[in-house]
Design a protein around this motif. Structure first.
Motif, PDB file in Angstrom:
ATOM      1  N   LYS A  27       0.857  -1.193   0.000  1.00  0.00           N
ATOM      2  CA  LYS A  27       0.000   0.000   0.000  1.00  0.00           C
ATOM      3  C   LYS A  27       0.887   1.235   0.000  1.00  0.00           C
ATOM      4  CE  LYS A  27      -3.832  -2.336   0.570  1.00  0.00           C
ATOM      5  NZ  LYS A  27      -4.721  -2.584  -0.487  1.00  0.00           N
ATOM      6  N   LYS A  28       0.590   2.157  -0.882  1.00  0.00           N
ATOM      7  CA  LYS A  28       1.339   3.403  -0.946  1.00  0.00           C
ATOM      8  C   LYS A  28       0.513   4.493  -0.304  1.00  0.00           C
ATOM      9  CE  LYS A  28       3.686   2.140  -5.188  1.00  0.00           C
ATOM     10  NZ  LYS A  28       3.876   2.454  -6.591  1.00  0.00           N
ATOM     11  N   ARG A  29       1.157   5.259   0.552  1.00  0.00           N
ATOM     12  CA  ARG A  29       0.464   6.353   1.213  1.00  0.00           C
ATOM     13  C   ARG A  29       0.467   7.551   0.276  1.00  0.00           C
ATOM     14  NH1 ARG A  29       1.165  10.775   4.458  1.00  0.00           N
ATOM     15  NH2 ARG A  29      -0.367  11.015   6.115  1.00  0.00           N
ATOM     16  N   HIS A  30      -0.704   8.104   0.059  1.00  0.00           N
ATOM     17  CA  HIS A  30      -0.824   9.277  -0.804  1.00  0.00           C
ATOM     18  C   HIS A  30      -0.769  10.533   0.047  1.00  0.00           C
ATOM     19  CE1 HIS A  30      -1.802   6.842  -4.266  1.00  0.00           C
ATOM     20  NE2 HIS A  30      -2.654   6.152  -3.515  1.00  0.00           N
ATOM     21  N   LYS A  31       0.020  11.500  -0.408  1.00  0.00           N
ATOM     22  CA  LYS A  31       0.080  12.779   0.298  1.00  0.00           C
ATOM     23  C   LYS A  31      -1.251  13.503   0.133  1.00  0.00           C
ATOM     24  CE  LYS A  31       4.867  14.309   0.177  1.00  0.00           C
ATOM     25  NZ  LYS A  31       5.765  15.325  -0.377  1.00  0.00           N
ATOM     26  N   PRO A  32      -1.759  14.102   1.191  1.00  0.00           N
ATOM     27  CA  PRO A  32      -2.965  14.905   1.044  1.00  0.00           C
ATOM     28  C   PRO A  32      -2.716  16.055   0.077  1.00  0.00           C
ATOM     29  CG  PRO A  32      -2.478  14.508   3.358  1.00  0.00           C
ATOM     30  CD  PRO A  32      -1.314  14.000   2.568  1.00  0.00           C
ATOM     31  N   ALA A  33      -3.735  16.436  -0.644  1.00  0.00           N
ATOM     32  CA  ALA A  33      -3.602  17.488  -1.656  1.00  0.00           C
ATOM     33  C   ALA A  33      -3.109  18.803  -1.061  1.00  0.00           C
ATOM     34  CB  ALA A  33      -4.941  17.689  -2.349  1.00  0.00           C
ATOM     35  N   LYS A  43       0.718  19.103  -1.312  1.00  0.00           N
ATOM     36  CA  LYS A  43       1.391  18.964  -2.592  1.00  0.00           C
ATOM     37  C   LYS A  43       1.850  20.310  -3.149  1.00  0.00           C
ATOM     38  CE  LYS A  43      -0.675  14.666  -4.042  1.00  0.00           C
ATOM     39  NZ  LYS A  43      -1.495  13.988  -5.016  1.00  0.00           N
TER      40      LYS A  43
END
Length: 179
Positions: free
Chosen positions: A162-168, A171
């Motif tokens: 699972k890859k953790r996505h940075k919150p928008a 960014k």
């Protein structure tokens, strides 16, 4: 591995239909069900018997091959409460190519006849068949077959990381450079 499917034509108390077809069991096929008159990889049905609740038919000629890229579907199956076989079957009108000669007269008494076409043990493959409009039913898997499938899953299944996505909000904005 070769397998056979036991199909049951069950009598039911219903004003519109008098019976229904259900797969009852998937069995290892070591040649005990066939008379060797049928080509190796073709489906062949044989009448087993009739009782007060309906008829039993055994169909032979099913190969089960496991593939590493289907390991997630196998994992979903063996991790379920009750691991099962998935049997894809169709009501066929042209049954003389599926039923052996001795049982053909009995089978011809019906307009359509349930013929299993495929067996699988992957949840994902069964879902694809259902999405394609096929009839797929489950048959509980024996403990021996479930442990054999579990061994395959242990050897070939690797969960995706699972890859953790940075919150928008972290960014950064896409703004043109100021001059």
């Amino acid at each position: 591995m070769r397998f056979a499917v036991l199909m049951r034509k069950q009598n039911i108390d219903n004003p519109w239909i008098s019976y229904r077809w259900v797969p009852q069991e998937v069995l290892p096929d070591f040649g005990q069900f066939s008379d060797n008159s049928n080509p190796k990889n073709s489906v062949s049905g044989h009448f087993l018997g009739r009782d007060a609740d309906g008829e039993s038919w055994v169909f032979t000629g099913y190969e089960l091959n496991l593939f590493p890229d289907e390991a997630e579907g196998y994992y979903l199956n063996v991790s379920a409460t009750t691991p099962c076989w998935f049997v894809m079957w169709r009501l066929e009108e042209d049954i003389d190519r599926y039923i052996d000669g001795q049982s053909l007269a009995l089978a011809m008494s019906e307009n359509t006849f349930a013929v299993p076409h495929r067996i699988c043990v992957s949840y994902n493959e069964a879902a694809r068949l259902l999405d394609g409009g096929e009839s797929v039913d489950t048959v509980p898997m024996s403990d021996e077959h479930a442990s054999w499938l579990q061994e395959y899953v242990n050897e070939h299944y690797r969960p995706e990381v699972k890859k953790r996505h940075k919150p928008a909000s972290f960014k950064g904005a896409e703004r043109p450079a100021e001059e």
